[in-house]
Design a protein around this motif. Structure first.
Motif, PDB file in Angstrom:
ATOM      1  N   LYS A 222       0.399  -0.957  -0.198  1.00 21.75           N
ATOM      2  CA  LYS A 222       0.126  -0.016  -0.388  1.00 21.75           C
ATOM      3  C   LYS A 222       0.549   1.234   0.055  1.00 21.75           C
ATOM      4  CE  LYS A 222      -3.968  -2.174   2.290  1.00 21.75           C
ATOM      5  NZ  LYS A 222      -4.815  -1.670   3.761  1.00 21.75           N
ATOM      6  N   GLY A 223       0.444   1.727  -0.374  1.00 21.18           N
ATOM      7  CA  GLY A 223       0.688   3.355  -0.833  1.00 21.18           C
ATOM      8  C   GLY A 223       2.700   3.186  -1.928  1.00 21.18           C
ATOM      9  N   GLY A 224       2.502   1.916  -2.243  1.00 21.78           N
ATOM     10  CA  GLY A 224       3.768   2.397  -3.246  1.00 21.78           C
ATOM     11  C   GLY A 224       4.709   1.606  -3.627  1.00 21.78           C
ATOM     12  N   MET A 225       5.277   2.052  -1.978  1.00 18.48           N
ATOM     13  CA  MET A 225       6.670   1.677  -1.631  1.00 18.48           C
ATOM     14  C   MET A 225       6.765  -0.226  -1.561  1.00 18.48           C
ATOM     15  SD  MET A 225       7.678   4.053   0.100  1.00 18.48           S
ATOM     16  CE  MET A 225       8.850   3.687   0.689  1.00 18.48           C
ATOM     17  N   LEU A 226       7.659  -0.779  -2.284  1.00 18.88           N
ATOM     18  CA  LEU A 226       8.547  -1.335  -2.026  1.00 18.88           C
ATOM     19  C   LEU A 226       9.087  -2.433  -0.835  1.00 18.88           C
ATOM     20  CD1 LEU A 226      10.628  -1.149  -5.258  1.00 18.88           C
ATOM     21  CD2 LEU A 226       8.310  -2.025  -4.850  1.00 18.88           C
ATOM     22  N   ASP A 227       9.312  -3.496  -0.364  1.00 19.11           N
ATOM     23  CA  ASP A 227       9.097  -3.577   0.918  1.00 19.11           C
ATOM     24  C   ASP A 227      10.966  -4.450   1.420  1.00 19.11           C
ATOM     25  OD1 ASP A 227       8.443  -5.285   3.283  1.00 19.11           O
ATOM     26  OD2 ASP A 227       8.265  -6.868   2.529  1.00 19.11           O
ATOM     27  N   GLY A 228      11.653  -2.670   1.182  1.00 21.71           N
ATOM     28  CA  GLY A 228      13.093  -3.307   1.233  1.00 21.71           C
ATOM     29  C   GLY A 228      13.890  -4.056   0.306  1.00 21.71           C
ATOM     30  N   ASN A 229      13.453  -4.355  -0.409  1.00 20.43           N
ATOM     31  CA  ASN A 229      13.997  -4.685  -2.160  1.00 20.43           C
ATOM     32  C   ASN A 229      14.859  -4.046  -2.649  1.00 20.43           C
ATOM     33  OD1 ASN A 229      12.465  -7.471  -1.545  1.00 20.43           O
ATOM     34  ND2 ASN A 229      11.125  -6.680  -2.048  1.00 20.43           N
ATOM     35  N   PRO A 230      15.236  -4.638  -3.259  1.00 15.70           N
ATOM     36  CA  PRO A 230      16.655  -3.403  -4.343  1.00 15.70           C
ATOM     37  C   PRO A 230      16.115  -3.539  -5.374  1.00 15.70           C
ATOM     38  CG  PRO A 230      17.453  -6.232  -4.169  1.00 15.70           C
ATOM     39  CD  PRO A 230      16.805  -6.301  -3.773  1.00 15.70           C
ATOM     40  N   SER A 231      16.258  -2.068  -5.999  1.00 15.30           N
ATOM     41  CA  SER A 231      15.520  -2.488  -7.348  1.00 15.30           C
ATOM     42  C   SER A 231      16.261  -2.641  -8.408  1.00 15.30           C
ATOM     43  CB  SER A 231      15.470  -0.408  -7.181  1.00 15.30           C
ATOM     44  OG  SER A 231      14.575  -0.139  -9.128  1.00 15.30           O
TER      45      SER A 231
ATOM     46  N   ARG B 269      17.116  -3.606   4.640  1.00 14.69           N
ATOM     47  CA  ARG B 269      18.049  -2.679   3.153  1.00 14.69           C
ATOM     48  C   ARG B 269      18.770  -3.761   2.111  1.00 14.69           C
ATOM     49  NH1 ARG B 269      19.301   3.412   2.265  1.00 14.69           N
ATOM     50  NH2 ARG B 269      19.897   3.069  -0.340  1.00 14.69           N
ATOM     51  N   PHE B 270      18.356  -4.278   1.205  1.00 15.35           N
ATOM     52  CA  PHE B 270      18.739  -5.311   0.401  1.00 15.35           C
ATOM     53  C   PHE B 270      19.563  -5.188  -0.399  1.00 15.35           C
ATOM     54  CE2 PHE B 270      14.984  -6.952   2.461  1.00 15.35           C
ATOM     55  CZ  PHE B 270      15.849  -8.284   2.928  1.00 15.35           C
ATOM     56  N   ILE B 271      20.560  -5.565  -0.916  1.00 10.50           N
ATOM     57  CA  ILE B 271      21.130  -5.966  -2.514  1.00 10.50           C
ATOM     58  C   ILE B 271      21.079  -6.846  -3.201  1.00 10.50           C
ATOM     59  CG2 ILE B 271      22.943  -4.502  -0.897  1.00 10.50           C
ATOM     60  CD1 ILE B 271      24.888  -6.592  -1.474  1.00 10.50           C
ATOM     61  N   ARG B 272      20.494  -7.582  -3.314  1.00 10.69           N
ATOM     62  CA  ARG B 272      20.270  -9.102  -3.947  1.00 10.69           C
ATOM     63  C   ARG B 272      18.765  -9.713  -3.522  1.00 10.69           C
ATOM     64  NH1 ARG B 272      23.149 -14.900  -4.383  1.00 10.69           N
ATOM     65  NH2 ARG B 272      21.693 -14.930  -2.191  1.00 10.69           N
ATOM     66  N   GLY B 273      18.307  -9.989  -4.824  1.00 12.19           N
ATOM     67  CA  GLY B 273      16.921 -10.114  -4.799  1.00 12.19           C
ATOM     68  C   GLY B 273      16.685 -11.693  -5.990  1.00 12.19           C
ATOM     69  N   LYS B 274      15.900 -12.135  -5.131  1.00 15.59           N
ATOM     70  CA  LYS B 274      15.622 -13.816  -6.387  1.00 15.59           C
ATOM     71  C   LYS B 274      13.968 -13.524  -6.866  1.00 15.59           C
ATOM     72  CE  LYS B 274      18.865 -16.999  -4.779  1.00 15.59           C
ATOM     73  NZ  LYS B 274      19.531 -17.870  -4.380  1.00 15.59           N
ATOM     74  N   VAL B 275      13.676 -13.317  -7.906  1.00 18.39           N
ATOM     75  CA  VAL B 275      12.651 -14.080  -8.335  1.00 18.39           C
ATOM     76  C   VAL B 275      11.829 -14.580  -9.366  1.00 18.39           C
ATOM     77  CG1 VAL B 275      13.227 -12.472 -10.859  1.00 18.39           C
ATOM     78  CG2 VAL B 275      11.094 -12.428  -9.923  1.00 18.39           C
TER      79      VAL B 275
ATOM     80  N   ILE C 261      11.959 -12.679  -3.193  1.00 23.22           N
ATOM     81  CA  ILE C 261      12.301 -12.615  -1.878  1.00 23.22           C
ATOM     82  C   ILE C 261      13.896 -12.200  -2.200  1.00 23.22           C
ATOM     83  CG2 ILE C 261      11.647 -14.841  -1.131  1.00 23.22           C
ATOM     84  CD1 ILE C 261      14.437 -15.975  -1.976  1.00 23.22           C
ATOM     85  N   SER C 262      14.403 -11.468  -1.218  1.00 21.76           N
ATOM     86  CA  SER C 262      15.530 -10.813  -0.644  1.00 21.76           C
ATOM     87  C   SER C 262      16.441 -10.903   0.454  1.00 21.76           C
ATOM     88  CB  SER C 262      15.303  -9.492  -0.469  1.00 21.76           C
ATOM     89  OG  SER C 262      14.666  -8.605  -1.579  1.00 21.76           O
ATOM     90  N   ASP C 263      17.960 -11.549  -0.366  1.00 24.67           N
ATOM     91  CA  ASP C 263      18.485 -11.936   0.961  1.00 24.67           C
ATOM     92  C   ASP C 263      20.289 -11.201   1.668  1.00 24.67           C
ATOM     93  OD1 ASP C 263      19.674 -12.747  -1.710  1.00 24.67           O
ATOM     94  OD2 ASP C 263      19.554 -14.691  -1.809  1.00 24.67           O
ATOM     95  N   ILE C 264      19.855 -10.364   0.650  1.00 16.84           N
ATOM     96  CA  ILE C 264      21.768  -9.928   1.286  1.00 16.84           C
ATOM     97  C   ILE C 264      21.724  -8.776   1.404  1.00 16.84           C
ATOM     98  CG2 ILE C 264      24.086  -9.264   0.926  1.00 16.84           C
ATOM     99  CD1 ILE C 264      23.799 -12.438  -0.865  1.00 16.84           C
ATOM    100  N   ILE C 265      21.505  -8.362   2.421  1.00 17.12           N
ATOM    101  CA  ILE C 265      21.774  -6.807   3.067  1.00 17.12           C
ATOM    102  C   ILE C 265      23.919  -6.144   2.871  1.00 17.12           C
ATOM    103  CG2 ILE C 265      20.112  -6.980   4.326  1.00 17.12           C
ATOM    104  CD1 ILE C 265      21.415  -6.754   6.617  1.00 17.12           C
ATOM    105  N   TYR C 266      23.522  -5.308   2.957  1.00 18.76           N
ATOM    106  CA  TYR C 266      25.065  -4.195   2.779  1.00 18.76           C
ATOM    107  C   TYR C 266      25.183  -4.926   4.284  1.00 18.76           C
ATOM    108  CZ  TYR C 266      23.707  -0.768  -0.299  1.00 18.76           C
ATOM    109  OH  TYR C 266      22.483  -0.042  -1.529  1.00 18.76           O
ATOM    110  N   PRO C 267      26.960  -5.018   3.956  1.00 22.98           N
ATOM    111  CA  PRO C 267      28.152  -4.770   5.070  1.00 22.98           C
ATOM    112  C   PRO C 267      27.542  -4.349   6.489  1.00 22.98           C
ATOM    113  CG  PRO C 267      29.252  -4.330   3.319  1.00 22.98           C
ATOM    114  CD  PRO C 267      27.623  -4.011   2.765  1.00 22.98           C
ATOM    115  N   ASN C 268      28.450  -3.793   7.491  1.00 23.56           N
ATOM    116  CA  ASN C 268      28.403  -3.093   8.641  1.00 23.56           C
ATOM    117  C   ASN C 268      28.893  -2.415   8.187  1.00 23.56           C
ATOM    118  OD1 ASN C 268      26.901  -4.431  10.289  1.00 23.56           O
ATOM    119  ND2 ASN C 268      28.600  -5.776  11.338  1.00 23.56           N
ATOM    120  N   ILE C 269      30.001  -1.238   7.772  1.00 22.98           N
ATOM    121  CA  ILE C 269      30.380   0.038   6.999  1.00 22.98           C
ATOM    122  C   ILE C 269      28.727   0.737   6.893  1.00 22.98           C
ATOM    123  CG2 ILE C 269      30.681  -0.910   4.408  1.00 22.98           C
ATOM    124  CD1 ILE C 269      32.997   1.610   7.411  1.00 22.98           C
TER     125      ILE C 269
END
Length: 393
Positions: free
Chosen positions: A156-165, A199-205, A213-221
């Motif tokens: 709702k509202g057009g927001m993506l669920d934290g998935n990378p574009s 906040r993901f950087i990789r997804g699989k469709v 689904i998205s499965d990898i996030i940014y490193p701690n830096i």
């Protein structure tokens, strides 16, 4: 009355000054230096990259090849596929002669959307990607549409669920295994309230259902520091034959290694000398398009940054691009930065490095058994695409 007025002016000044200081404190932050730990150099006689020659591809009147053009080398056909979004087609070229040897034209009635990325599979089916609506079209070898799915279902509202574009390009290609399409990408902006683990950087469709689904996030830096929300957020990727992938992030010295099972680890990815990548000097906040773009660009230009990661299977070499800080005078912001090629063996032992000629594009390239072909930006002939070959001795 005069004293009351004078006192009121002082109070107003103190209030405004306090608000400004509060806003400054909100914006300002300490610059974080992220420095590498140099690894020993393990040199060998076959780790020097050198220019070996040029290759010209003859273009027809309607095709233009630029730094942003997406290409794919097809080993079995020894052909180069070039996406022509404007005329809705993929053009094919013999990689030795440079002559065009085929076209696949997309029918407007079947594919009404602009095509922003593509992948030709080993089975000769074709995947086409539309960025704005997130459509993925599957075509057979003759160009007929066999399947269409929409990925990244919206909330709702057009927001993506934290998935990378998805950002399909030569330095971040799609990868297909069965009916699962893997991609890397990013979302623009920085915000101090964003959930770091979403906040993901990789997804699989799934190409049958469109479920993603998205499965990898940014490193701690990337957790606390502000990297501008643009140039330093872009992930770069390459894939090995066994399904292993490597992800290079601009602010991270280490390289992400993702095994086919999904196991994630980090390997050495920095140069042999100590360098530091500096964050921006203000706190995270939502950076909208057009706001502080000059500061974001200047920060990117003035600092080290990592870019592409490439794999040469026949030479068993992994190459990572390190962009160097801009040394031009203040106010002079070139479109590109000078780059080094960092060379590693499969165990990620540092082998060598070489300066990439400034005339070569790091955005448009392809890899064959001969080496790496980079688009040469000095070309003035619109009827040809000029690539320069870099190869090991």
């Amino acid at each position: 009355m005069k004293y009351i007025l004078h006192f009121s002016v002082i109070i107003l000044y103190l209030f405004l000054h306090s608000c400004r200081n509060s806003e400054d404190r909100k914006m300002n932050a300490q610059v974080t230096q992220h420095c590498n730990h140099p690894a020993p150099v393990k040199r060998s006689t076959d780790s020097k990259l050198k220019i070996k020659g040029d290759r010209f591809f003859i273009l027809d009147d309607s095709l233009v090849v630029t730094a942003q053009s997406q290409v794919q080398y097809l080993p079995k056909r020894r052909s180069l596929a070039v996406l022509d979004s404007y005329f809705s087609r993929i053009a094919f070229f013999d990689v030795q002669s440079g002559k065009q040897n085929g076209n696949i034209i997309f029918k407007k009635e079947d594919i009404p959307h602009k095509i922003d990325g593509f992948l030709i599979t080993e089975q000769n089916s074709i995947l086409l990607f539309n960025y704005s609506e997130k459509y993925i079209y599957t075509l057979d070898s003759k160009g007929s549409v066999t399947n269409v799915v929409t990925m990244l279902h919206k909330k709702k509202g057009g927001m993506l669920d934290g998935n990378p574009s998805p950002n399909p390009c030569n330095a971040s290609p799609f990868h297909l295994a069965g009916d699962t399409l893997t991609f890397t990408g990013y979302l623009y902006g920085e915000h101090d309230l964003e959930p770091f683990d979403r906040r993901f950087i990789r997804g699989k469709v799934d190409l049958l259902s469109g479920d993603c689904i998205s499965d990898i996030i940014y490193p701690n830096i990337y957790r606390e520091t502000n990297w501008g929300g643009d140039y330093y957020r872009i992930p770069y990727t390459c894939y090995l034959e066994d399904g292993t992938s490597f992800i290079s992030l601009p602010a991270e010295h280490m390289i992400m290694k993702v095994e086919r099972s999904g196991k994630l680890s980090y390997v050495n990815g920095g140069p042999s000398q100590r360098i530091c990548v500096n964050s921006m000097g203000f706190r995270k906040e939502m950076l909208k398009h057009g706001q502080r773009d000059d500061l974001i660009l200047k920060h990117y230009q003035d600092n080290y940054s990592y870019k592409n990661i490439m794999y040469l299977s026949n030479k068993q070499r992994i190459i990572r691009i390190l962009e160097l800080p801009n040394t031009s005078e203040a106010g002079a912001l070139p479109v590109t930065k000078k780059s080094k090629l960092l060379i590693f063996n499969p165990e990620f032992e540092f082998m060598d490095e070489t300066i990439l000629p400034e005339d070569l594009s790091t955005d448009n390239y392809f890899i064959t058994t001969e080496g790496i072909f980079f688009l040469n930006l000095t070309n003035k002939d619109e009827n040809k695409a000029h690539y320069t070959l870099l190869s090991f001795d």
